[in-house]
Design a protein around this motif. Structure first.
Motif, PDB file in Angstrom:
ATOM      1  N   SER A 115       0.826  -1.205   0.000  1.00 45.45           N
ATOM      2  CA  SER A 115       0.000   0.000   0.000  1.00 45.45           C
ATOM      3  C   SER A 115       0.865   1.261   0.000  1.00 45.45           C
ATOM      4  O   SER A 115       0.462   2.302  -0.538  1.00 45.45           O
ATOM      5  N   TYR A 116       2.042   1.162   0.613  1.00 49.34           N
ATOM      6  CA  TYR A 116       2.945   2.315   0.719  1.00 49.34           C
ATOM      7  C   TYR A 116       3.620   2.608  -0.620  1.00 49.34           C
ATOM      8  O   TYR A 116       3.851   3.770  -0.963  1.00 49.34           O
ATOM      9  N   TRP A 117       3.929   1.547  -1.372  1.00 52.05           N
ATOM     10  CA  TRP A 117       4.662   1.704  -2.624  1.00 52.05           C
ATOM     11  C   TRP A 117       4.013   2.700  -3.587  1.00 52.05           C
ATOM     12  O   TRP A 117       4.708   3.570  -4.129  1.00 52.05           O
ATOM     13  N   PRO A 118       2.699   2.657  -3.812  1.00 53.16           N
ATOM     14  CA  PRO A 118       2.095   3.637  -4.734  1.00 53.16           C
ATOM     15  C   PRO A 118       2.298   5.087  -4.292  1.00 53.16           C
ATOM     16  O   PRO A 118       2.428   5.988  -5.147  1.00 53.16           O
ATOM     17  N   PHE A 119       2.344   5.329  -2.976  1.00 51.08           N
ATOM     18  CA  PHE A 119       2.566   6.687  -2.478  1.00 51.08           C
ATOM     19  C   PHE A 119       3.936   7.212  -2.897  1.00 51.08           C
ATOM     20  O   PHE A 119       4.112   8.411  -3.111  1.00 51.08           O
ATOM     21  N   LEU A 120       4.911   6.300  -3.000  1.00 54.42           N
ATOM     22  CA  LEU A 120       6.279   6.696  -3.304  1.00 54.42           C
ATOM     23  C   LEU A 120       6.441   7.278  -4.708  1.00 54.42           C
ATOM     24  O   LEU A 120       7.358   8.061  -4.949  1.00 54.42           O
TER      25      LEU A 120
END
Length: 266
Positions: A115-120
Protein backbone atom coordinates in the motif's frame (compact mmCIF):
# COMPACT_ATOMS: atom_id res chain seq x y z
CA UNK A 1 6.50 48.26 22.05
CA UNK A 2 7.60 46.03 19.18
CA UNK A 3 6.05 45.65 15.76
CA UNK A 4 6.97 42.95 13.27
CA UNK A 5 6.67 43.95 9.66
CA UNK A 6 5.54 42.07 6.59
CA UNK A 7 8.03 43.87 4.35
CA UNK A 8 9.78 40.64 3.38
CA UNK A 9 6.71 39.15 1.67
CA UNK A 10 8.26 39.50 -1.79
CA UNK A 11 11.24 37.42 -0.68
CA UNK A 12 8.83 34.70 0.39
CA UNK A 13 6.82 34.63 -2.83
CA UNK A 14 7.85 31.11 -3.78
CA UNK A 15 7.36 29.79 -0.24
CA UNK A 16 3.76 30.99 0.00
CA UNK A 17 2.91 30.05 -3.58
CA UNK A 18 4.17 26.47 -3.30
CA UNK A 19 2.60 26.04 0.15
CA UNK A 20 -0.83 27.04 -1.11
CA UNK A 21 -0.65 25.49 -4.59
CA UNK A 22 0.60 22.09 -3.41
CA UNK A 23 -2.35 21.60 -1.06
CA UNK A 24 -4.83 23.01 -3.54
CA UNK A 25 -3.64 20.71 -6.29
CA UNK A 26 -3.84 17.63 -4.04
CA UNK A 27 -7.43 18.58 -3.20
CA UNK A 28 -8.21 19.17 -6.88
CA UNK A 29 -6.85 15.76 -7.92
CA UNK A 30 -8.60 13.86 -5.15
CA UNK A 31 -11.94 15.63 -4.80
CA UNK A 32 -12.63 17.06 -8.25
CA UNK A 33 -10.99 14.44 -10.46
CA UNK A 34 -11.73 11.51 -8.10
CA UNK A 35 -8.20 10.14 -8.45
CA UNK A 36 -7.25 6.71 -7.06
CA UNK A 37 -10.95 5.72 -6.76
CA UNK A 38 -11.32 7.80 -3.59
CA UNK A 39 -15.06 8.13 -4.34
CA UNK A 40 -15.60 4.38 -4.80
CA UNK A 41 -13.90 3.14 -1.66
CA UNK A 42 -15.69 4.51 1.45
CA UNK A 43 -13.57 5.14 4.52
CA UNK A 44 -14.01 2.63 7.34
CA UNK A 45 -14.10 5.56 9.77
CA UNK A 46 -17.08 7.00 7.90
CA UNK A 47 -15.35 10.23 6.83
CA UNK A 48 -16.64 11.71 3.59
CA UNK A 49 -14.58 12.06 0.44
CA UNK A 50 -14.50 15.83 0.98
CA UNK A 51 -13.01 15.48 4.47
CA UNK A 52 -10.43 12.97 3.31
CA UNK A 53 -9.43 15.12 0.33
CA UNK A 54 -9.20 18.21 2.51
CA UNK A 55 -7.10 16.34 5.08
CA UNK A 56 -4.55 15.26 2.48
CA UNK A 57 -4.48 18.80 1.10
CA UNK A 58 -3.90 20.27 4.55
CA UNK A 59 -1.14 17.76 5.30
CA UNK A 60 0.59 18.65 2.04
CA UNK A 61 0.42 22.40 2.61
CA UNK A 62 1.58 21.96 6.19
CA UNK A 63 4.57 19.90 5.04
CA UNK A 64 5.63 22.58 2.57
CA UNK A 65 5.04 25.34 5.11
CA UNK A 66 7.26 23.67 7.73
CA UNK A 67 10.05 22.97 5.26
CA UNK A 68 9.99 26.30 3.42
CA UNK A 69 9.59 28.60 6.42
CA UNK A 70 11.35 26.68 9.19
CA UNK A 71 13.88 24.28 7.66
CA UNK A 72 14.85 26.16 4.52
CA UNK A 73 16.61 29.08 6.33
CA UNK A 74 19.04 26.56 7.83
CA UNK A 75 20.07 25.16 4.46
CA UNK A 76 23.24 26.79 3.14
CA UNK A 77 23.01 25.68 -0.47
CA UNK A 78 22.88 27.40 -3.84
CA UNK A 79 19.81 29.59 -4.28
CA UNK A 80 18.97 28.02 -7.65
CA UNK A 81 19.07 24.48 -6.28
CA UNK A 82 17.31 25.23 -3.02
CA UNK A 83 13.67 25.09 -4.29
CA UNK A 84 14.23 21.58 -5.65
CA UNK A 85 15.88 20.35 -2.44
CA UNK A 86 13.15 21.80 -0.20
CA UNK A 87 10.46 20.43 -2.54
CA UNK A 88 11.94 16.93 -2.23
CA UNK A 89 12.05 17.25 1.56
CA UNK A 90 8.46 18.51 1.78
CA UNK A 91 7.26 15.86 -0.65
CA UNK A 92 8.85 13.07 1.38
CA UNK A 93 7.34 14.38 4.62
CA UNK A 94 3.97 14.94 2.97
CA UNK A 95 3.71 11.50 1.38
CA UNK A 96 4.52 9.76 4.68
CA UNK A 97 2.02 11.84 6.64
CA UNK A 98 -0.58 11.27 3.91
CA UNK A 99 0.06 7.54 4.09
CA UNK A 100 -0.56 7.63 7.85
CA UNK A 101 -3.74 9.68 7.30
CA UNK A 102 -4.86 7.20 4.66
CA UNK A 103 -4.38 4.37 7.16
CA UNK A 104 -6.25 6.29 9.82
CA UNK A 105 -9.30 6.55 7.55
CA UNK A 106 -9.09 2.79 6.93
CA UNK A 107 -8.32 1.95 10.59
CA UNK A 108 -4.74 0.86 9.88
CA UNK A 109 -5.76 -2.02 7.61
CA UNK A 110 -3.46 -0.76 4.82
CA UNK A 111 -0.24 -0.50 6.82
CA UNK A 112 1.72 -2.63 4.35
CA UNK A 113 4.55 -2.08 1.87
CA UNK A 114 2.21 -2.93 -1.03
CA UNK A 115 0.00 0.00 0.00
CA UNK A 116 2.94 2.31 0.72
CA UNK A 117 4.66 1.70 -2.62
CA UNK A 118 2.10 3.64 -4.73
CA UNK A 119 2.57 6.69 -2.48
CA UNK A 120 6.28 6.70 -3.30
CA UNK A 121 5.71 7.47 -6.97
CA UNK A 122 2.12 8.72 -7.27
CA UNK A 123 2.40 11.46 -4.65
CA UNK A 124 5.62 13.00 -6.11
CA UNK A 125 4.07 12.88 -9.59
CA UNK A 126 1.13 14.96 -8.36
CA UNK A 127 3.36 17.40 -6.44
CA UNK A 128 5.69 17.92 -9.41
CA UNK A 129 3.11 20.10 -11.17
CA UNK A 130 2.41 22.68 -8.40
CA UNK A 131 6.14 22.86 -7.56
CA UNK A 132 7.05 23.56 -11.19
CA UNK A 133 4.23 26.07 -11.51
CA UNK A 134 5.33 27.81 -8.31
CA UNK A 135 8.90 28.15 -9.57
CA UNK A 136 7.67 29.62 -12.86
CA UNK A 137 5.35 32.09 -11.09
CA UNK A 138 8.13 33.14 -8.72
CA UNK A 139 10.52 33.58 -11.66
CA UNK A 140 7.98 35.81 -13.40
CA UNK A 141 7.39 37.90 -10.26
CA UNK A 142 11.14 38.23 -9.65
CA UNK A 143 11.63 39.38 -13.23
CA UNK A 144 8.84 41.92 -12.76
CA UNK A 145 10.28 43.25 -9.49
CA UNK A 146 13.78 43.42 -10.96
CA UNK A 147 12.68 45.49 -13.93
CA UNK A 148 14.75 48.64 -14.68
CA UNK A 149 12.30 50.78 -12.68
CA UNK A 150 13.24 48.90 -9.50
CA UNK A 151 16.98 49.34 -9.98
CA UNK A 152 18.98 52.13 -8.41
CA UNK A 153 22.40 53.24 -9.59
CA UNK A 154 24.86 54.85 -7.20
CA UNK A 155 27.82 56.71 -8.69
CA UNK A 156 30.87 57.67 -6.61
CA UNK A 157 31.82 61.29 -6.02
CA UNK A 158 34.74 61.06 -8.47
CA UNK A 159 32.50 59.37 -11.08
CA UNK A 160 34.90 56.42 -11.27
CA UNK A 161 32.69 53.90 -9.52
CA UNK A 162 29.21 52.80 -10.42
CA UNK A 163 27.13 50.43 -8.30
CA UNK A 164 23.78 49.08 -9.50
CA UNK A 165 21.35 47.11 -7.35
CA UNK A 166 17.66 46.25 -7.22
CA UNK A 167 15.83 48.17 -4.52
CA UNK A 168 14.51 44.95 -2.96
CA UNK A 169 18.07 43.73 -2.26
CA UNK A 170 19.33 46.97 -0.75
CA UNK A 171 19.35 46.81 3.06
CA UNK A 172 20.85 50.07 4.28
CA UNK A 173 23.62 52.58 3.59
CA UNK A 174 26.02 53.60 6.34
CA UNK A 175 28.23 56.66 6.45
CA UNK A 176 31.97 56.06 6.96
CA UNK A 177 33.71 59.44 6.92
CA UNK A 178 34.05 60.39 3.24
CA UNK A 179 32.80 56.99 2.17
CA UNK A 180 29.57 55.06 2.34
CA UNK A 181 29.11 51.36 3.06
CA UNK A 182 26.30 49.86 1.00
CA UNK A 183 24.85 46.75 2.61
CA UNK A 184 22.85 44.49 0.33
CA UNK A 185 21.67 40.92 -0.18
CA UNK A 186 23.25 38.60 -2.71
CA UNK A 187 22.50 34.85 -2.78
CA UNK A 188 20.78 35.28 0.60
CA UNK A 189 24.01 36.60 2.13
CA UNK A 190 24.66 40.12 3.44
CA UNK A 191 27.43 41.87 1.48
CA UNK A 192 29.01 45.31 1.74
CA UNK A 193 30.27 47.60 -1.00
CA UNK A 194 32.49 50.56 -0.14
CA UNK A 195 32.25 53.72 -2.21
CA UNK A 196 33.58 57.27 -1.98
CA UNK A 197 30.46 59.38 -1.48
CA UNK A 198 28.62 61.06 1.35
CA UNK A 199 25.20 60.20 2.74
CA UNK A 200 23.77 63.65 1.99
CA UNK A 201 24.32 63.07 -1.74
CA UNK A 202 22.44 59.77 -1.49
CA UNK A 203 19.58 61.52 0.28
CA UNK A 204 19.44 64.23 -2.40
CA UNK A 205 19.66 61.80 -5.32
CA UNK A 206 17.12 59.27 -4.08
CA UNK A 207 14.89 61.44 -1.92
CA UNK A 208 11.87 60.67 -4.10
CA UNK A 209 12.23 56.95 -3.52
CA UNK A 210 9.73 56.25 -0.74
CA UNK A 211 11.50 53.04 0.26
CA UNK A 212 14.66 54.86 1.35
CA UNK A 213 14.43 56.69 4.68
CA UNK A 214 17.07 58.73 6.49
CA UNK A 215 16.81 57.56 10.10
CA UNK A 216 20.14 58.72 11.55
CA UNK A 217 22.99 61.01 10.58
CA UNK A 218 24.94 57.85 9.70
CA UNK A 219 22.20 55.71 8.14
CA UNK A 220 19.75 55.57 5.28
CA UNK A 221 17.60 52.45 5.45
CA UNK A 222 15.39 50.55 3.02
CA UNK A 223 12.06 50.45 4.84
CA UNK A 224 10.97 47.44 2.76
CA UNK A 225 13.64 45.32 4.43
CA UNK A 226 12.99 46.21 8.06
CA UNK A 227 12.45 43.02 10.06
CA UNK A 228 10.89 44.76 13.03
CA UNK A 229 10.89 48.02 14.97
CA UNK A 230 11.34 48.49 18.71
CA UNK A 231 9.89 51.51 20.46
CA UNK A 232 10.51 52.02 24.15
CA UNK A 233 9.46 55.43 25.43
CA UNK A 234 11.36 57.88 23.21
CA UNK A 235 13.91 55.38 21.94
CA UNK A 236 13.27 53.80 18.54
CA UNK A 237 15.39 51.09 16.90
CA UNK A 238 14.99 49.24 13.61
CA UNK A 239 16.32 45.77 12.89
CA UNK A 240 17.59 44.94 9.40
CA UNK A 241 19.36 41.65 8.65
CA UNK A 242 20.67 41.40 12.20
CA UNK A 243 21.83 45.01 12.39
CA UNK A 244 20.29 47.21 15.10
CA UNK A 245 20.01 50.80 13.90
CA UNK A 246 18.98 53.65 16.20
CA UNK A 247 16.52 56.23 14.90
CA UNK A 248 17.40 59.81 15.78
CA UNK A 249 14.65 62.05 17.15
CA UNK A 250 15.15 64.26 14.11
CA UNK A 251 14.09 61.46 11.79
CA UNK A 252 11.40 59.74 13.85
CA UNK A 253 8.74 61.65 11.90
CA UNK A 254 9.78 59.98 8.62
CA UNK A 255 9.43 56.56 10.20
CA UNK A 256 6.11 57.52 11.80
CA UNK A 257 4.69 58.39 8.37
CA UNK A 258 5.72 54.98 7.06
CA UNK A 259 4.48 53.01 10.08
CA UNK A 260 1.74 55.09 11.74
CA UNK A 261 0.43 52.18 13.84
CA UNK A 262 3.71 52.02 15.73
CA UNK A 263 3.48 55.63 16.80
CA UNK A 264 -0.27 55.79 17.41
CA UNK A 265 -1.18 56.91 20.91
CA UNK A 266 -3.47 54.61 22.91
Amino acid sequence: MQIRLSSNIRKNNYKWIVTILSGFFIFLVLFVYRAYHIDKIPAITGHSMFVRSLSHAFITSLSFYLVEFHLSPWLTIDKKVKPFVTALMATFIGLNLSFLAFNYFYQWTELYWTSYWPFLYEYPLIIAFPVTLSILIDHFLSHFHNSPSSLIVIVSSNQKQRFQISIENLLYIKSADNYIEIFYLSNQQVNMHLMRKNLKDIEDEFGLNQSLIRCHRSYIINSNNIDHVDRLNNKVEVYIAGEVISVSKKYVGSLAEKFPKLFATH
